[in-house]
Design an enzyme around this catalytic site. Structure first.
Site, PDB file in Angstrom:
ATOM      1  N   SER A 273       0.808  -1.217   0.000  1.00 49.07           N
ATOM      2  CA  SER A 273       0.000   0.000   0.000  1.00 49.07           C
ATOM      3  C   SER A 273       0.843   1.270   0.000  1.00 49.07           C
ATOM      4  CB  SER A 273      -0.953   0.016   1.207  1.00 49.07           C
ATOM      5  OG  SER A 273      -0.226   0.027   2.429  1.00 49.07           O
ATOM      6  N   ARG A 274       2.153   1.126   0.204  1.00 45.66           N
ATOM      7  CA  ARG A 274       3.025   2.312   0.213  1.00 45.66           C
ATOM      8  C   ARG A 274       4.484   1.877   0.017  1.00 45.66           C
ATOM      9  NH1 ARG A 274       0.806   2.034   5.165  1.00 45.66           N
ATOM     10  NH2 ARG A 274      -0.305   3.992   4.820  1.00 45.66           N
TER      11      ARG A 274
ATOM     12  N   ASN B  41       6.894  -8.798   0.581  1.00 48.06           N
ATOM     13  CA  ASN B  41       7.449  -7.504   0.957  1.00 48.06           C
ATOM     14  C   ASN B  41       7.007  -7.025   2.338  1.00 48.06           C
ATOM     15  OD1 ASN B  41       8.599  -4.676   0.282  1.00 48.06           O
ATOM     16  ND2 ASN B  41       6.438  -4.258   0.721  1.00 48.06           N
TER      17      ASN B  41
ATOM     18  N   TYR C  34      14.882  -7.815  13.668  1.00 47.96           N
ATOM     19  CA  TYR C  34      14.778  -7.577  12.226  1.00 47.96           C
ATOM     20  C   TYR C  34      15.885  -8.327  11.482  1.00 47.96           C
ATOM     21  CZ  TYR C  34      13.975  -4.771   7.975  1.00 47.96           C
ATOM     22  OH  TYR C  34      13.688  -4.339   6.698  1.00 47.96           O
TER      23      TYR C  34
END
Length: 245
Positions: A10-11, A88, A153
């Site tokens: 979405s971005r 992603n 992460y």
């Protein structure tokens, strides 16, 4: 036409990848986790340029959501199969190891690593049967070189690289390729609050990357005929920051 599912699209990098795949003729699923506003805007932009896209909500850390998303993809575009998956979707919960709480660790692992597994497994069920498909996993240079404050992460993104190699070996005989792309520091919402001067000093090219530069490589790996013989590999788009590491 191929259906391409792009998670977290979405971005930022995901939106750039979705737009690039649409330009190549893919029917694109714009995945979002919560609010649909940004996803709807991406869909509208793709359609305005003559492409086809649909927005589908799914939390990729939840198996039921993932299964519903892939079902929704083929319902939205009847007669076509999901032949491209770009994993992603991701989050950060940064803090030093000694301060990291269990939920900060687990939230990142659940989406950034387990979510990649869930989506890849769902896509592969059809791809392997049809003997056609390409999976591109968005990892990170942090998964290669580490970064203080990002143990969760780094662990997740390093795991994505290892998973990519394994799936590449498992799926190769059925004509399905699996590769990973490792962005460095890319201009996005996630890098807006960083100390950019210090970061640029570490990058041989002395600048942040652009989402379009990541999208270009992903689109090549996902759609170009000359990428048919590339699988299980990891490609950096990082301005050279991982050189020598």
């Amino acid at each position: 036409m191929k259906i391409a599912v792009v998670t977290g699209s979405s971005r930022g990098i995901g939106a750039a990848i979705a737009a690039s795949l649409a330009e190549k003729g893919c029917k694109v699923v714009i995945n979002y986790a919560a609010s649909s506003g940004a996803a709807d805007a991406v869909v509208a932009d793709i359609k305005a340029k003559g492409g086809e896209a649909v927005a589908i909500q799914a939390d990729c850390s939840k198996l039921a959501d993932v299964e519903a998303m892939f079902k929704g993809a083929v319902e939205a575009f009847p007669g076509d199969n999901v032949e491209v998956l770009v994993n992603n979707a991701g989050i950060t919960r940064d803090t030093l190891v000694l301060r990291m709480k269990p939920d900060q660790w687990q939230d990142v692992i659940d989406l950034n690593l387990t979510g990649v597994f869930y989506c890849s497994q769902a896509a592969a069920k059809t791809m392997l049967k049809k003997r056609a498909g390409r999976i591109v996993n968005i990892s990170s240079v942090v998964g290669q070189i580490g970064n203080p404050g990002q143990a969760n992460y780094a662990a997740a993104k390093g795991g994505v690289i290892a998973m990519t190699r394994t799936m590449g070996k498992e799926f190769a005989s059925r004509g399905v390729t699996v590769n990973a792309v490792c962005p460095g520091f890319i201009e996005s919402d996630m890098t807006a609050d960083l100390q950019l001067d210090a970061i640029k000093a570490m990058i041989p090219m002395a600048r942040l990357g652009k989402a379009s530069e990541v999208a270009g490589l992903v689109t090549y790996l996902a759609t170009d005929p000359s990428a048919d013989y590339i699988t299980g590999h990891t490609f950096n788009v990082d301005g050279g920051i991982a050189i020598g590491c």
